[in-house]
Design a protein around this motif. Structure first.
Motif, PDB file in Angstrom:
ATOM      1  N   PHE A  84       0.824  -0.987   0.120  1.00  0.00           N
ATOM      2  CA  PHE A  84       0.276   0.169  -0.360  1.00  0.00           C
ATOM      3  C   PHE A  84       0.807   1.206  -0.146  1.00  0.00           C
ATOM      4  O   PHE A  84       0.241   2.277  -0.899  1.00  0.00           O
ATOM      5  N   THR A  85       1.883   1.277   0.916  1.00  0.00           N
ATOM      6  CA  THR A  85       3.088   2.321   1.136  1.00  0.00           C
ATOM      7  C   THR A  85       4.193   1.832   0.477  1.00  0.00           C
ATOM      8  O   THR A  85       5.713   2.627   0.900  1.00  0.00           O
ATOM      9  N   GLY A 196      -0.103  10.783  10.587  1.00  0.00           N
ATOM     10  CA  GLY A 196       1.570  11.721  10.543  1.00  0.00           C
ATOM     11  C   GLY A 196       1.998  10.065  10.443  1.00  0.00           C
ATOM     12  O   GLY A 196       3.368  10.302  10.862  1.00  0.00           O
ATOM     13  N   PHE A 199       2.091   7.075   8.598  1.00  0.00           N
ATOM     14  CA  PHE A 199       2.864   6.954   6.797  1.00  0.00           C
ATOM     15  C   PHE A 199       4.043   7.796   7.594  1.00  0.00           C
ATOM     16  O   PHE A 199       4.917   7.908   6.083  1.00  0.00           O
ATOM     17  N   VAL A 202       7.058   7.058   4.902  1.00  0.00           N
ATOM     18  CA  VAL A 202       7.174   7.485   3.048  1.00  0.00           C
ATOM     19  C   VAL A 202       6.342   9.296   3.117  1.00  0.00           C
ATOM     20  O   VAL A 202       5.530   9.509   1.703  1.00  0.00           O
ATOM     21  N   ALA A 203       6.157  10.021   3.790  1.00  0.00           N
ATOM     22  CA  ALA A 203       6.100  11.388   3.992  1.00  0.00           C
ATOM     23  C   ALA A 203       7.343  12.356   2.409  1.00  0.00           C
ATOM     24  O   ALA A 203       8.223  12.075   2.865  1.00  0.00           O
ATOM     25  N   PRO A 204       6.034  13.207   1.901  1.00  0.00           N
ATOM     26  CA  PRO A 204       7.781  13.853   1.141  1.00  0.00           C
ATOM     27  C   PRO A 204       8.409  14.616   2.291  1.00  0.00           C
ATOM     28  O   PRO A 204       8.067  14.616   3.125  1.00  0.00           O
ATOM     29  N   MET A 271      -9.010   6.786   6.874  1.00  0.00           N
ATOM     30  CA  MET A 271      -8.044   6.882   6.118  1.00  0.00           C
ATOM     31  C   MET A 271      -7.740   7.251   5.034  1.00  0.00           C
ATOM     32  O   MET A 271      -7.745   8.056   4.209  1.00  0.00           O
ATOM     33  N   ASN A 272      -8.862   5.725   4.278  1.00  0.00           N
ATOM     34  CA  ASN A 272      -8.909   5.457   3.156  1.00  0.00           C
ATOM     35  C   ASN A 272      -9.732   6.492   2.574  1.00  0.00           C
ATOM     36  O   ASN A 272      -9.404   7.656   1.555  1.00  0.00           O
ATOM     37  N   PHE A 275      -8.902  11.212   4.878  1.00  0.00           N
ATOM     38  CA  PHE A 275      -7.063  11.955   4.585  1.00  0.00           C
ATOM     39  C   PHE A 275      -7.487  12.058   2.984  1.00  0.00           C
ATOM     40  O   PHE A 275      -6.397  13.016   2.632  1.00  0.00           O
ATOM     41  N   GLY A 276      -8.070  11.310   2.433  1.00  0.00           N
ATOM     42  CA  GLY A 276      -8.102  11.276   1.081  1.00  0.00           C
ATOM     43  C   GLY A 276      -8.935  12.624   0.467  1.00  0.00           C
ATOM     44  O   GLY A 276      -8.560  13.316  -0.602  1.00  0.00           O
ATOM     45  N   ARG A 280      -6.577  15.729   0.253  1.00  0.00           N
ATOM     46  CA  ARG A 280      -6.450  16.372  -0.930  1.00  0.00           C
ATOM     47  C   ARG A 280      -7.244  16.483  -1.878  1.00  0.00           C
ATOM     48  O   ARG A 280      -7.121  17.426  -1.869  1.00  0.00           O
ATOM     49  N   PRO A 340      -4.130  12.514  -6.780  1.00  0.00           N
ATOM     50  CA  PRO A 340      -4.413  12.658  -5.046  1.00  0.00           C
ATOM     51  C   PRO A 340      -3.046  11.937  -4.428  1.00  0.00           C
ATOM     52  O   PRO A 340      -2.884  11.874  -3.770  1.00  0.00           O
ATOM     53  N   CYS A 422      -9.987   1.302  -6.217  1.00  0.00           N
ATOM     54  CA  CYS A 422      -9.906   1.780  -5.027  1.00  0.00           C
ATOM     55  C   CYS A 422     -11.756   2.066  -4.916  1.00  0.00           C
ATOM     56  O   CYS A 422     -12.426   1.721  -5.533  1.00  0.00           O
ATOM     57  N   LEU A 459       1.961  15.444   0.483  1.00  0.00           N
ATOM     58  CA  LEU A 459       1.474  15.093  -0.742  1.00  0.00           C
ATOM     59  C   LEU A 459       1.673  15.678  -1.864  1.00  0.00           C
ATOM     60  O   LEU A 459       0.679  15.759  -2.709  1.00  0.00           O
TER      61      LEU A 459
HETATM   62  C1  LIG Z   1      -2.852  10.960   0.621  1.00  0.00           C
HETATM   63  C2  LIG Z   1      -3.673  10.719   0.145  1.00  0.00           C
HETATM   64  C3  LIG Z   1      -4.946   9.437   0.739  1.00  0.00           C
HETATM   65  C4  LIG Z   1      -5.844   8.489   0.260  1.00  0.00           C
HETATM   66  C5  LIG Z   1      -6.044   7.782   1.239  1.00  0.00           C
HETATM   67  C6  LIG Z   1      -6.285   6.350  -0.206  1.00  0.00           C
HETATM   68  C7  LIG Z   1      -4.608   5.644  -0.106  1.00  0.00           C
HETATM   69  C8  LIG Z   1      -4.248   5.495  -0.922  1.00  0.00           C
HETATM   70  C9  LIG Z   1      -2.667   4.719  -0.711  1.00  0.00           C
HETATM   71  C10 LIG Z   1      -1.789   5.188  -0.643  1.00  0.00           C
HETATM   72  C11 LIG Z   1      -2.095   6.108   0.933  1.00  0.00           C
HETATM   73  C12 LIG Z   1      -0.083   7.213   1.119  1.00  0.00           C
HETATM   74  C13 LIG Z   1      -0.049   7.762   2.411  1.00  0.00           C
HETATM   75  C14 LIG Z   1       0.930   8.271   2.382  1.00  0.00           C
HETATM   76  C15 LIG Z   1       0.836   9.731   3.626  1.00  0.00           C
HETATM   77  C16 LIG Z   1       1.886  10.398   3.791  1.00  0.00           C
HETATM   78  C17 LIG Z   1       1.593  11.003   5.293  1.00  0.00           C
HETATM   79  C18 LIG Z   1       2.283  12.688   5.468  1.00  0.00           C
HETATM   80  O1  LIG Z   1       2.509  12.801   4.606  1.00  0.00           O
HETATM   81  O2  LIG Z   1       2.810  12.667   6.989  1.00  0.00           O
HETATM   82  O3  LIG Z   1      -7.059   5.237   0.645  1.00  0.00           O
HETATM   83  O4  LIG Z   1      -8.349   5.343  -0.126  1.00  0.00           O
END
Ligand SMILES: CCCCC[C@@H](/C=C/C=C\CCCCCCCC(=O)O)OO
Ligand code: HEM
Length: 465
Positions: A84-85, A196, A199, A202-204, A271-272, A275-276, A280, A340, A422, A459
């Motif tokens: 996933f990440t 935060g 993940f 994998v944060a930018p 999250m799914n 956060f999306g 984003r 996104p 998704c 991101l």
């Molecule tokens: C970023 C938008 C997430 C959309 C939700 C989606 C997920 C998708 C796949 C991977 C998620 C990546 C998460 C990285 C988070 C970085 C957090 C940060 O910068 O500290 O699931 O539906």
């Protein structure tokens, strides 16, 4: 048949160098663009993040064109277990000890069950989403306007959009107004901490107020312990335990324990979904339509106001959709231009041949494949003027939708229990369109402040170019 170009560099050092480029020296778009130029190939060896020794092997192969990338969308070809990440997977401590759907491959016996649960969560609450979004939208923009009338010449939208997203999802799915519970308006605060920390690896680059390398030391040396956000997660669990109808459904129709249903629902909504929208989709659409200026906003607004009943946007939305081609195209173009979620990963189930636009490569079973939509959705072989935001791009060109992959699937496809697309793909598009309908039912035009950072919170690599 060609060898995959590129090299991983020396053990440990190679990954450090690549991570340094990706996070700081080049940024996450130039990092890939410069290597495409160097290797004269859109397929090449690369160390993904996170590259520190405390993390799993970061070595992989980048697929950065519209020909090779789609192999990642084909669950008959790639295994999506725990990718996933990418190479890093957050501990199950962050999800109550359960393996959530996003980490399950389609061959996992629980994948179909949990994906169908996700579909049912959306279906059972379907009629609530537009009315709840509408009232949360007005609350957010009422708050924005009171910020403007209190003498400030701009409103800080990011926190208001965080609340908007949480309010409409919670009221629709948990069926409880968070503001009347112990959570009050702290849902987004607890979610941002939980996400935060979970993940962080994998944060930018510069995702925290910490300067450059200090950030790396703090959040990228090793996985951060769940303990840091246990209090936040417990509060969120307490709230999601109020989702009686959804938990009953999880127990009675999907064979989940009530305990597991809470954690699966929390990840799905928190999250799914949340956060999306909050990190984003909502800030991005506002920002990009802002950059398109008053002329375009009038054109889009006229189309919307001619099609819907401004007095009842929620009730007239579905009937008006076919009369809003520019609205549909604009949403899709923003998802193409500024995807996104940039990265999708997969591991070949067997040795296989992957084709870019101009070469064939043998890829070994199990290798980590990863693509960045920042390049794939701007492939010049498919999109004219790929680096231009052209809202009309898809009007009368519906077939081009097949080349937009924001949902981890072609946009012409809908998610099923047998793929990894998704589960919320159609729902997200509906809400994204409805969001712009609300915006132009309420305003004629709007402007971004010169120093707007609306497209940076999470991101947001394009903010830098
Ligand atoms: C970023 C938008 C997430 C959309 C939700 C989606 C997920 C998708 C796949 C991977 C998620 C990546 C998460 C990285 C988070 C970085 C957090 C940060 O910068 O500290 O699931 O539906
Ligand atoms: C709001 C914007 C959203 C974006 C940008 C988004 C994006 C994505 C992406 C890219 C993936 C694939 C990740 C991967 O495995 O590589 C994914 C998976 C998933 N999304 Fe979303 N999503 C969003 C909203 C939602 C919503 C509202 C739901 C609610 C049901 C949802 C449910 C899921 C689920 C369940 C998966 C895993 C699918 C599976 O394992 O088969 N998402 N999402």
């Amino acid at each position: 048949m060609k060898e995959v170009p590129g090299s991983y560099g020396l053990p440990v050092v190679g990954a450090q160098k690549d991570n340094l480029d990706f996070l700081h020296l080049q940024g996450e778009v130039e990092f890939f663009k410069s290597r495409v130029a160097r290797y004269n190939s859109t397929v090449f060896k690369v160390n993904f993040i996170p590259g520190n020794p405390a993390f799993p092997d970061p070595r992989g192969i980048a697929l950065l064109d519209q020909s090779s990338f789609p192999v990642l969308l084909d669950s008959s070809k790639v295994d999506k277990t725990n990718v996933f990440t990418g190479s890093y997977k957050a501990s199950d401590d962050f999800t109550g000890g359960y393996r959530v759907l996003s980490y399950l491959d389609t061959t996992d016996p629980k994948h179909a069950t949990l994906k169908n649960f996700a579909f049912e969560v959306l279906k059972r609450n379907g009629r609530k989403f537009l009315p709840e979004f509408q009232s949360a939208f007005h609350a957010a923009f009422d708050a924005a306007e009171s910020e403007l009338s209190s003498g400030k010449n701009k409103a800080d939208m990011a926190p208001l959009l965080n609340q908007l997203a949480f309010q409409f999802l919670a009221k629709s799915i948990v069926n409880v107004d968070p503001l009347t519970t112990m959570l009050a308006d702290q849902g987004p605060t607890h979610l941002l901490r939980w996400i935060g920390i979970q993940f962080a690896p994998v944060a930018p680059g510069n995702s925290t107020p910490l300067p450059g390398f200090a950030e790396d030391v703090v959040i990228r040396t090793a996985p951060l312990p769940f303990l840091l956000v246990k209090a936040d997660y417990d509060k969120l669990c307490e709230f999601f335990q109020l989702a009686a109808e959804m938990l009953d459904m999880g127990e009675k129709e999907f064979g989940l324990s009530r305990e597991e249903a809470v954690h699966q629902l929390l990840f799905l909504v928190g999250m799914n979904s949340w956060f999306g929208f909050s990190a984003r989709v909502l800030p991005n659409l506002l920002y990009r339509v802002g950059t398109l200026g008053a002329e375009f906003q009038k054109r889009l607004g006229d189309e919307i106001r001619a099609a819907i009943d401004v007095g009842d946007p929620a009730g007239s939305f579905y009937g008006a959709l076919e009369k809003m081609p520019l609205l549909k195209s604009t949403v899709l173009e923003v998802f193409r231009f500024d995807p996104p979620v940039l990265y999708q990963y997969g591991r070949p189930r067997e040795d296989m041949v992957v084709e870019s636009h101009d070469a064939k490569f043998v890829i070994k079973k199990g290798q980590l494949l990863g693509g960045s939509q920042a390049l794939v959705c701007r492939d010049p072989k498919v999109f004219e003027e790929p680096d231009q935001l052209i809202p009309d791009r898809f009007v009368g060109k519906e077939e081009l939708q097949a080349n937009v992959f924001w949902s981890n699937g072609r946009n012409t496809k809908s998610p099923t229990a047998d793929d990894k697309q998704c589960a919320g793909k159609n729902f997200v598009e509906t809400i994204a369109r409805f969001y712009l309908v609300q915006l132009f039912a309420r305003y004629k035009t709007f402007e971004l402040s010169e120093d707007s950072t609306l497209n940076t919170p999470f991101l947001k690599p394009f903010a830098r170019n």
